[in-house]
Design a protein around this motif. Structure first.
Motif, PDB file in Angstrom:
ATOM      1  N   VAL A  34      22.418  38.718  47.766  1.00  0.00           N
ATOM      2  CA  VAL A  34      22.465  37.290  48.230  1.00  0.00           C
ATOM      3  C   VAL A  34      21.593  36.617  47.097  1.00  0.00           C
ATOM      4  CG1 VAL A  34      22.006  35.160  49.701  1.00  0.00           C
ATOM      5  CG2 VAL A  34      22.518  37.375  50.652  1.00  0.00           C
ATOM      6  N   GLN A  35      22.536  35.781  46.203  1.00  0.00           N
ATOM      7  CA  GLN A  35      22.088  35.000  44.995  1.00  0.00           C
ATOM      8  C   GLN A  35      22.113  33.494  45.476  1.00  0.00           C
ATOM      9  OE1 GLN A  35      20.116  36.558  42.585  1.00  0.00           O
ATOM     10  NE2 GLN A  35      20.763  38.605  43.065  1.00  0.00           N
ATOM     11  N   ALA A  36      20.905  33.094  45.292  1.00  0.00           N
ATOM     12  CA  ALA A  36      20.892  31.636  45.609  1.00  0.00           C
ATOM     13  C   ALA A  36      19.675  30.935  44.962  1.00  0.00           C
ATOM     14  CB  ALA A  36      21.173  31.358  47.013  1.00  0.00           C
ATOM     15  N   ALA A  37      19.672  29.642  44.536  1.00  0.00           N
ATOM     16  CA  ALA A  37      18.655  28.831  44.000  1.00  0.00           C
ATOM     17  C   ALA A  37      17.364  28.536  45.079  1.00  0.00           C
ATOM     18  CB  ALA A  37      18.937  27.601  43.336  1.00  0.00           C
ATOM     19  N   HIS A  38      16.273  28.194  44.755  1.00  0.00           N
ATOM     20  CA  HIS A  38      15.295  27.764  45.666  1.00  0.00           C
ATOM     21  C   HIS A  38      15.707  26.628  46.308  1.00  0.00           C
ATOM     22  CE1 HIS A  38      11.179  26.775  47.020  1.00  0.00           C
ATOM     23  NE2 HIS A  38      11.295  25.270  46.580  1.00  0.00           N
ATOM     24  N   GLY A  39      15.402  26.529  47.592  1.00  0.00           N
ATOM     25  CA  GLY A  39      15.866  25.548  48.706  1.00  0.00           C
ATOM     26  C   GLY A  39      17.280  25.847  49.042  1.00  0.00           C
ATOM     27  N   HIS A  40      18.177  26.778  48.645  1.00  0.00           N
ATOM     28  CA  HIS A  40      19.278  26.904  49.080  1.00  0.00           C
ATOM     29  C   HIS A  40      19.416  28.305  49.623  1.00  0.00           C
ATOM     30  CE1 HIS A  40      20.767  23.221  47.531  1.00  0.00           C
ATOM     31  NE2 HIS A  40      19.907  23.555  46.330  1.00  0.00           N
ATOM     32  N   ARG A  41      18.509  29.171  49.657  1.00  0.00           N
ATOM     33  CA  ARG A  41      18.663  30.431  50.160  1.00  0.00           C
ATOM     34  C   ARG A  41      19.059  30.900  51.382  1.00  0.00           C
ATOM     35  NH1 ARG A  41      13.477  30.815  46.756  1.00  0.00           N
ATOM     36  NH2 ARG A  41      14.329  31.509  44.548  1.00  0.00           N
ATOM     37  N   ALA A  42      18.351  30.102  52.304  1.00  0.00           N
ATOM     38  CA  ALA A  42      18.695  30.281  53.848  1.00  0.00           C
ATOM     39  C   ALA A  42      20.189  29.933  53.906  1.00  0.00           C
ATOM     40  CB  ALA A  42      17.843  29.324  54.705  1.00  0.00           C
ATOM     41  N   ALA A  43      20.702  28.920  53.492  1.00  0.00           N
ATOM     42  CA  ALA A  43      22.207  28.673  53.661  1.00  0.00           C
ATOM     43  C   ALA A  43      23.059  29.500  53.200  1.00  0.00           C
ATOM     44  CB  ALA A  43      22.497  26.996  52.979  1.00  0.00           C
ATOM     45  N   ALA A  44      22.600  30.211  52.017  1.00  0.00           N
ATOM     46  CA  ALA A  44      23.249  31.200  51.471  1.00  0.00           C
ATOM     47  C   ALA A  44      23.372  32.485  52.293  1.00  0.00           C
ATOM     48  CB  ALA A  44      23.184  31.612  49.937  1.00  0.00           C
ATOM     49  N   VAL A  45      22.285  32.685  52.932  1.00  0.00           N
ATOM     50  CA  VAL A  45      22.046  33.911  53.698  1.00  0.00           C
ATOM     51  C   VAL A  45      23.093  33.661  55.035  1.00  0.00           C
ATOM     52  CG1 VAL A  45      20.325  35.053  55.240  1.00  0.00           C
ATOM     53  CG2 VAL A  45      19.790  34.733  52.691  1.00  0.00           C
ATOM     54  N   ALA A  46      22.796  32.420  55.510  1.00  0.00           N
ATOM     55  CA  ALA A  46      23.642  32.376  56.624  1.00  0.00           C
ATOM     56  C   ALA A  46      25.083  32.311  56.489  1.00  0.00           C
ATOM     57  CB  ALA A  46      23.340  30.918  57.020  1.00  0.00           C
TER      58      ALA A  46
END
Length: 389
Positions: A34-46
């Motif tokens: 899972v790669q995502a920017a700070h603040g968007h990691r939880a949404a990308a993980v979900a």
């Protein structure tokens, strides 16, 4: 369900290991990252977990670590195989340490006197206004004459304090030829979620543990009665409760802190409990709350942005994963994330570890230096090198 000792024995570098009073987990293989920017990691993980579950993987989860700074490296993966067990046994570690028999070179960054000077600079900024607290860390870089056995080091950390949140995470950067492992035994729960219940357990305000019982009782009383330490602790608890209030309808904060101990330290501790309204809301996952809480004043300061800027200016070494977060989140949003302290990065013959202290008005530079030395002992003891602090 496996036996906790079996999971610990089965760990190999490259795996993900995590244990706490809630249980033990060993994950191997990678289905996806899972790669995502700070603040968007939880949404990308979900989104990733929903996609993997839809593809037929039963109850998938994401495991890994996130660094201290917003732009820091992360290691978040959906593992192929997950094994679980109960919490680690409280049996003593009968394994003889062979680490202390190696020849080591040690480089402090900065030197102890320079760290004390940094504390004085931070106190001057606090006196000038605009900064209430800043956490300053120092680093030890160790090099051994032989390759370090990471599984043995992890086992010694777990057995030394089975109640800690122990972890080992593969944080090898792309293109690196050798495995780099982040491992440690953190005493600080950032946040856990199980169904509707949310728990955070911030620690701030510390004293080294003594060998003598009577002296330990004196230090516990001194910690509870310390205005400086209670102010430092209050900064953290206030922010944690405020952030959890964005997710929870009801947040309960103890009226007074308690004192909890590790094999090397005493800490002021407050167990903050909340209840979320909708456990099915992906915006209320354990990782979403962990991202919102990070960095707490326990590892950064108050105000957050000002303190983080001061850290970048005053600390000579990039923290990397130190004082970030490590843990897991499942497809239901449940999970557990801890603050990455009492930790080190290990690669081949090299060990890089940090320890920090919270600086507020009234802090004494020499006392803060001594506190960092005490905090190093968790890893140094496991290496058989406690005298190096």
């Amino acid at each position: 369900m496996h036996h906790p000792a079996d999971l610990l024995a089965a760990y190999l570098p490259g795996s993900f290991y995590y244990s706490s009073p809630r249980g033990s987990l060993l994950a191997d293989g990678i289905l996806t990252t899972v790669q995502a920017a700070h603040g968007h990691r939880a949404a990308a993980v979900a989104e990733t977990l929903d996609s993997v579950a839809t593809a037929g993987i039963e109850r998938p989860l994401v495991v890994g670590a996130i660094g201290f700074r917003p732009d820091a490296q992360t290691s978040l993966v959906v593992p192929a195989v997950v094994r679980r067990a109960g919490k680690p046994d409280a049996a003593a570690d009968a394994t003889r340490s062979v680490f202390g028999l190696a020849r080591w070179s040690v480089t402090p960054r900065p030197e102890p006197a320079a760290y004390a000077a940094q504390v004085r600079k931070a106190l001057a900024r606090i006196d000038a206004g605009g900064l209430d607290k800043v956490v300053l860390a120092r680093c030890l870089e160790l090099s051994a004459d032989d390759k370090i056995a990471v599984p043995d080091l992890l086992a010694r950390l777990v057995r030394a304090d089975p109640a800690a949140h122990a972890f080992a995470v593969d944080v090898t950067a792309p293109g690196d030829p050798a495995i780099r492992t982040l491992l440690g035994a953190s005493p600080e729960l950032l946040v856990s979620r199980r169904g509707r219940q949310v728990v955070a357990n911030p620690l701030a305000g510390s004293l080294p543990r003594a060998a003598d019982d009577a002296e330990n009782q004196r230090r516990i009383a001194a910690l509870l009665g310390s205005d400086k330490d209670r102010r430092e602790h209050a900064h953290v608890v206030h922010q944690v409760a405020e952030v959890l209030g964005q997710f929870c309808a009801d947040v309960q904060v103890p009226a007074e802190p308690a004192v909890v101990g590790t094999p090397t330290m005493w800490h002021l501790s407050s167990r903050v409990v909340g209840e979320i309204a909708d456990p099915h809301d992906p915006g209320s996952s354990a990782l979403a709350m962990a991202e919102a809480l990070h960095p707490t004043p326990a590892v950064c300061g108050v105000p957050t942005v000002t303190a983080r800027d001061a850290i970048a200016e005053l600390e000579p070494e990039d923290r990397g994963y130190y004082s970030g977060l490590v843990g897991w989140t499942n497809v239901d949003g449940d999970g557990e994330w801890v603050v990455t302290i009492r930790s080190a990065e290990v690669c081949e013959r090299e060990v890089r570890m940090f320890a920090g202290a919270g600086i507020v008005a009234g802090s004494d530079p020499e006392a803060e230096l001594a506190e960092t030395s005490a905090k190093f002992r968790t890893l140094l003891r496991a290496l058989g090198l406690e005298e190096l602090t």
